[in-house]
Design an enzyme around this catalytic site. Structure first.
Site, PDB file in Angstrom:
ATOM      1  N   HIS A   1      44.534  47.427 -28.176  1.00  0.00           N
ATOM      2  CA  HIS A   1      44.494  47.855 -26.777  1.00  0.00           C
ATOM      3  C   HIS A   1      44.984  46.761 -25.832  1.00  0.00           C
ATOM      4  O   HIS A   1      45.619  47.056 -24.821  1.00  0.00           O
ATOM      5  CB  HIS A   1      43.063  48.269 -26.388  1.00  0.00           C
TER       6      HIS A   1
ATOM      7  N   HIS B   1      41.120  43.516 -36.903  1.00  0.00           N
ATOM      8  CA  HIS B   1      41.006  44.694 -36.044  1.00  0.00           C
ATOM      9  C   HIS B   1      41.930  45.753 -36.608  1.00  0.00           C
ATOM     10  O   HIS B   1      43.072  45.911 -36.189  1.00  0.00           O
ATOM     11  CB  HIS B   1      41.388  44.347 -34.602  1.00  0.00           C
TER      12      HIS B   1
ATOM     13  N   HIS C   1      34.705  52.549 -34.134  1.00  0.00           N
ATOM     14  CA  HIS C   1      33.602  52.336 -33.195  1.00  0.00           C
ATOM     15  C   HIS C   1      32.221  52.649 -33.747  1.00  0.00           C
ATOM     16  O   HIS C   1      31.223  52.561 -33.020  1.00  0.00           O
ATOM     17  CB  HIS C   1      33.842  53.180 -31.932  1.00  0.00           C
TER      18      HIS C   1
END
Length: 485
Positions: free
Chosen positions: A89, A155, A188
């Site tokens: 992001h 990530h 998440h």
């Protein structure tokens, strides 16, 4: 080990996300991250590891940056290192926000060289686009300075977890040292498993990024001592998401049912989802329902009318595939009427190997090279042909403008030949020079022979002069560089 090491593992804080266009929700994401840092200070951990997506955007607002600096400064005051990698992001083309924080001595960016805490070595891999995962080069990792315990922060969506794009086994087998745990971000939801003898765990996000994230928000505590490595989970206090189901049956009692159902819940300060199902023939006004929930002080109201399929995308996992963006751009450029110069500039701007600070210099150099190949002695033509029948007897002008960008291999003559009518040489003798017309008007010669001789001389002069195919009263040309590029 000389002493027990405790590391707080968090990630996916998405600072700056104005969920549901709510400024309060933006502040919720800041508050959630701040509460995790406060816990780290209270527990006196040895380090805070962030597994990417610190920011929700690669262009956070100044307010988001200042809030983040303020929070990270609290760790610095307690001499607790903040170790992080770059998520998808927040990823920028070159210099990252983490580099700014590192220059301020409030964060450290993890990489192929380990950050050492006594006998624990912590490595990091920034987010890698899916298409480049098979090409990832592990050669920068070495066994030099590895620890008694080695941790890797990533990530990515990793197999064997859901939606895995990169296999944990491949990573473990490709590193030149024993890996004891992979601390993950991007997914998440909290997850934990063992791949061989190596732990792999997702810490979960610090705030709910969608209505589908119904589980409590969490972070991990990694404890390393003589007994081994242990991973425990801690919950984060966040704003409630409230789901109110209503099944409509009778038309006349629809509003009464909805109102009574809403009154049975405490909606104040919550993100409220009203899920309507049942009789699809019952018509209701969403505005009236939203006004009712606003009076009950609901923070955010979302009405999902399941009878018409609304809101389903928030509750269901949807498989999405993306085409190569570079190929999509190339297809669109082909459909545009760009000049060679325009295409060249586009290629420079999109070249990831060219730093943004040098785009202007690189563009100037490329355009200069292109200009050096253009023959400016071959101008773009702007020829106006005048109809001779309108010149003699009438002074009205009818111009035919012909503009043509010549190719590199053409000469001016070749270009003009294409646009000059075949019979122009027959038309031009009929056009007398203006000065001749004026002179013949002023000087009237009565002698027929003299007049005949004069006419013969005039005709001879006309025949002697070469036919100028450009005798079309061409306008002066002001050349535009864009015509060539």
């Amino acid at each position: 080990m000389e002493r027990e090491i405790r590391i707080l593992h968090t990630g996916d804080t998405h600072i700056g996300y104005r969920q549901y266009h709510s400024e309060v929700r933006r502040q919720d994401f800041i508050n959630a991250f701040s509460s995790v840092i406060d816990d780290a200070i209270d527990m006196k951990v040895d380090a805070v590891v962030h597994a990417g997506d610190l920011f929700d955007s690669r262009n956070p607002t100044l307010e988001d940056i200042l809030d983040t600096i303020k929070i990270l400064s609290k760790l610095k005051q307690q001499k607790i290192p903040f170790l992080s990698i770059v998520g998808n992001h927040e990823s920028k083309q070159h210099t990252q926000w983490l580099d700014l924080f590192e220059s301020m001595d409030i964060a450290s960016r993890l990489g192929t060289k380990p950050f050492l805490i006594d006998g624990v070595a912590i490595y990091g891999i920034d987010n890698v686009p899916r298409s480049k995962i098979p090409l990832y080069d592990y050669s920068d990792f070495t066994a030099e300075n590895c620890g008694e315990w080695n941790l890797l922060v990533m990530h990515q969506l990793m197999a064997p977890f859901p939606f895995g794009e990169w296999d944990c086994e491949d990573v473990i087998s490709s590193l030149p040292f024993d890996l004891h745990a992979i601390l993950l971000g991007d997914y998440h939801k909290h997850e934990k498993t063992k791949v061989g003898s190596t732990w792999a765990t997702y810490c979960g996000s610090t705030e709910r990024n969608s209505a589908s994230e119904s589980d409590p928000r969490t972070y991990n505590i990694i404890t390393i001592n003589d007994d081994g490595l242990d991973i425990s989970r801690r919950n984060i206090a966040t704003r409630d998401f409230l789901f109110i189901p209503v099944e409509l049956r009778e038309k006349d009692a629809a509003y009464e049912l909805i109102i009574n159902t809403i009154k049975g819940y405490d909606v104040a300060g919550k993100v409220v989802f009203l899920d309507i199902s049942g009789n699809s023939d019952v018509s209701i006004s969403y505005n009236e329902i939203e006004d009712l929930l606003a009076k009950q002080e609901a923070l955010v109201t979302r009405i999902r009318d399941m009878r018409h399929g609304e809101g389903v995308s928030e509750d269901m996992d949807v498989e999405v595939s993306f085409s190569d963006p570079d190929e999509a751009v190339k297809r669109e450029i082909k459909n545009m009427t760009l000049t060679s110069g325009g295409i060249l500039i586009d290629e420079v701007v999109r070249d990831s190997s060219v730093p943004k600070t040098k785009v202007d210099l690189e563009t100037e150099s490329k355009i200069g090279g292109l200009l050096s190949t253009i023959d400016f002695s071959v101008p773009v033509l702007n020829v106006g042909l005048r109809d001779s029948s309108q010149v003699v007897g009438e002074y009205e002008k009818a111009e035919l403008d012909v503009e043509k960008e010549t190719n590199h291999g053409e000469t001016i003559a070749e270009s003009v030949e294409k646009y000059v009518p075949d019979n122009i040489s027959e038309q031009i003798p009929e056009v007398q020079d203006t000065n001749m017309i004026t002179a013949s008007t002023i000087e009237s010669v009565s002698d027929d022979e003299t007049s005949k001789d004069s006419d013969d001389e005039t005709l001879q002069d006309t025949e002697k002069e070469p036919v100028d195919k450009g005798n079309v009263h061409a306008k002066p040309r002001q050349y535009n560089l864009g015509d060539y590029l």
